[in-house]
Design a protein around this motif. Structure first.
Motif, PDB file in Angstrom:
ATOM      1  N   VAL A   1       0.854  -1.137   0.682  1.00  0.00           N
ATOM      2  CA  VAL A   1      -0.245  -0.006   0.117  1.00  0.00           C
ATOM      3  C   VAL A   1       1.094   1.335   0.106  1.00  0.00           C
ATOM      4  N   ASN A   2       1.653   1.468   0.905  1.00  0.00           N
ATOM      5  CA  ASN A   2       2.795   1.899   0.959  1.00  0.00           C
ATOM      6  C   ASN A   2       3.322   2.197  -0.749  1.00  0.00           C
ATOM      7  N   MET A   3       3.845   1.343  -1.060  1.00  0.00           N
ATOM      8  CA  MET A   3       4.176   2.013  -2.860  1.00  0.00           C
ATOM      9  C   MET A   3       3.833   2.180  -3.530  1.00  0.00           C
ATOM     10  N   LEU A   4       2.133   1.801  -3.594  1.00  0.00           N
ATOM     11  CA  LEU A   4       1.232   2.579  -4.331  1.00  0.00           C
ATOM     12  C   LEU A   4       1.169   3.107  -4.238  1.00  0.00           C
ATOM     13  N   LEU A   5       0.764   3.884  -2.629  1.00  0.00           N
ATOM     14  CA  LEU A   5       0.765   5.826  -2.641  1.00  0.00           C
ATOM     15  C   LEU A   5       1.790   6.155  -3.480  1.00  0.00           C
ATOM     16  N   ALA A   6       2.494   5.779  -2.842  1.00  0.00           N
ATOM     17  CA  ALA A   6       4.101   6.440  -3.881  1.00  0.00           C
ATOM     18  C   ALA A   6       4.052   7.033  -4.791  1.00  0.00           C
ATOM     19  N   MET A   7       3.937   5.552  -5.940  1.00  0.00           N
ATOM     20  CA  MET A   7       3.523   5.849  -6.828  1.00  0.00           C
ATOM     21  C   MET A   7       1.697   5.822  -7.879  1.00  0.00           C
TER      22      MET A   7
ATOM     23  N   ARG B   1      -7.763   1.494  -7.105  1.00  0.00           N
ATOM     24  CA  ARG B   1      -6.481   0.833  -7.985  1.00  0.00           C
ATOM     25  C   ARG B   1      -5.954   0.150  -6.390  1.00  0.00           C
ATOM     26  N   ILE B   2      -5.805   0.558  -5.254  1.00  0.00           N
ATOM     27  CA  ILE B   2      -4.564  -0.193  -4.333  1.00  0.00           C
ATOM     28  C   ILE B   2      -5.909  -1.111  -3.847  1.00  0.00           C
ATOM     29  N   ALA B   3      -7.201  -0.984  -3.579  1.00  0.00           N
ATOM     30  CA  ALA B   3      -8.368  -1.757  -2.884  1.00  0.00           C
ATOM     31  C   ALA B   3      -8.893  -2.985  -4.411  1.00  0.00           C
ATOM     32  N   ALA B   4      -8.140  -2.535  -5.664  1.00  0.00           N
ATOM     33  CA  ALA B   4      -8.745  -3.693  -6.874  1.00  0.00           C
ATOM     34  C   ALA B   4      -6.998  -4.644  -6.012  1.00  0.00           C
TER      35      ALA B   4
ATOM     36  N   VAL C   1      -9.542  -6.057  -2.142  1.00  0.00           N
ATOM     37  CA  VAL C   1     -10.537  -5.544  -0.916  1.00  0.00           C
ATOM     38  C   VAL C   1     -11.719  -5.103  -1.010  1.00  0.00           C
ATOM     39  N   THR C   2     -12.490  -4.035  -0.532  1.00  0.00           N
ATOM     40  CA  THR C   2     -13.495  -3.133  -1.148  1.00  0.00           C
ATOM     41  C   THR C   2     -13.132  -2.049  -0.235  1.00  0.00           C
ATOM     42  N   LEU C   3     -12.748  -0.788  -1.168  1.00  0.00           N
ATOM     43  CA  LEU C   3     -13.075   0.808  -0.425  1.00  0.00           C
ATOM     44  C   LEU C   3     -13.146   0.512   1.346  1.00  0.00           C
ATOM     45  N   PRO C   4     -13.715   0.095   1.871  1.00  0.00           N
ATOM     46  CA  PRO C   4     -14.184   0.650   3.050  1.00  0.00           C
ATOM     47  C   PRO C   4     -12.476  -0.860   4.230  1.00  0.00           C
ATOM     48  N   THR C   5     -13.179  -1.584   3.410  1.00  0.00           N
ATOM     49  CA  THR C   5     -11.584  -2.527   4.268  1.00  0.00           C
ATOM     50  C   THR C   5     -10.325  -2.249   3.677  1.00  0.00           C
ATOM     51  N   LEU C   6      -9.872  -1.839   2.701  1.00  0.00           N
ATOM     52  CA  LEU C   6      -8.710  -0.688   2.824  1.00  0.00           C
ATOM     53  C   LEU C   6      -8.943   0.776   3.889  1.00  0.00           C
ATOM     54  N   ARG C   7      -9.912   0.932   3.726  1.00  0.00           N
ATOM     55  CA  ARG C   7      -9.755   2.608   4.861  1.00  0.00           C
ATOM     56  C   ARG C   7      -9.540   1.694   6.079  1.00  0.00           C
TER      57      ARG C   7
ATOM     58  N   HIS D   1      -8.465  -0.953   6.994  1.00  0.00           N
ATOM     59  CA  HIS D   1      -7.147  -1.582   7.711  1.00  0.00           C
ATOM     60  C   HIS D   1      -6.158  -1.085   7.588  1.00  0.00           C
ATOM     61  N   TYR D   2      -6.167  -0.105   6.018  1.00  0.00           N
ATOM     62  CA  TYR D   2      -4.777   0.806   5.723  1.00  0.00           C
ATOM     63  C   TYR D   2      -4.813   2.253   6.342  1.00  0.00           C
ATOM     64  N   PHE D   3      -5.356   2.704   6.877  1.00  0.00           N
ATOM     65  CA  PHE D   3      -5.930   4.056   7.670  1.00  0.00           C
ATOM     66  C   PHE D   3      -4.881   4.878   7.943  1.00  0.00           C
ATOM     67  N   SER D   4      -3.892   3.900   8.601  1.00  0.00           N
ATOM     68  CA  SER D   4      -2.747   4.952   9.083  1.00  0.00           C
ATOM     69  C   SER D   4      -1.880   5.112   7.554  1.00  0.00           C
ATOM     70  N   GLU D   5      -1.215   3.806   7.361  1.00  0.00           N
ATOM     71  CA  GLU D   5      -1.102   4.310   5.265  1.00  0.00           C
ATOM     72  C   GLU D   5      -1.336   5.272   4.647  1.00  0.00           C
ATOM     73  N   LEU D   6      -2.780   5.482   4.224  1.00  0.00           N
ATOM     74  CA  LEU D   6      -3.262   6.075   3.306  1.00  0.00           C
ATOM     75  C   LEU D   6      -3.739   7.567   4.099  1.00  0.00           C
TER      76      LEU D   6
END
Length: 164
Positions: free
Chosen positions: A34-40, A46-49, A53-59, A61-66
């Motif tokens: 997730v950190n690498m894809l955010l950097a790109m 796209r990250i969730a796909a 996972v779904t967007l709510p699941t991404l937010r 479990h990965y809220f600190s990275e986002l």
């Protein structure tokens, strides 16, 4: 913690095969992904796909990275520079110099090193006009009619007649 992994290397949750969909288990590898894809510059969709996972699941479990999306690229560049710098001790100077050159090109036009400020002589700045409040602005606007409309034209003629 799950000890079994699926074909993609993701851990299999303890309730796998039970009722309902098993909850997503974030891994260190997925957090780094997730950190690498955010950097790109990838979007959340796209990250969730990519993580399946779904967007709510991404937010969830990965809220600190986002949260650090704005600095993700700088963090990646800093990590790459550090890895290349560590390689300099082993005689690999080329990758480090390429990254330094790329960094210098990125900063072209900006001052990359602090420059001593020249002594500033006492410059006389023009005094700012006093800021008007709402009522004063409304009063000034009332005395300057809009001459683009028939009513404004009439008001402007009347004011000219009163002032002369």
């Amino acid at each position: 913690m799950a000890t079994n992994f699926d074909l993609f290397g993701d851990p299999i949750p303890a309730n796998h095969g039970g009722r309902g969909r098993p909850e997503h288990v974030p891994t260190v590898e997925n957090r780094n992904r997730v950190n690498m894809l955010l950097a790109m510059g990838w979007s959340n969709e796209r990250i969730a796909a990519a993580l399946r996972v779904t967007l709510p699941t991404l937010r969830k479990h990965y809220f600190s990275e986002l949260r650090y999306r704005a600095v993700a690229r700088d963090r990646l560049d800093a990590t790459l520079l550090m890895k290349a710098f560590q390689g300099v001790d082993k005689g690999r100077l080329g990758p480090f110099l390429k990254l330094v050159e790329r960094n210098d090109l990125m900063n072209f036009g900006q001052t990359s090193r602090p420059v001593a400020a020249a002594p500033v002589e006492a410059e006389t700045k023009p005094a700012k006009p006093a800021k008007l409040g709402k009522k004063e602005e409304a009063l000034l606007a009332a005395h300057q009619p809009n001459t683009g409309s028939p009513m404004g034209e009439l008001m402007a003629r009347r004011q000219q007649g009163l002032n002369s």
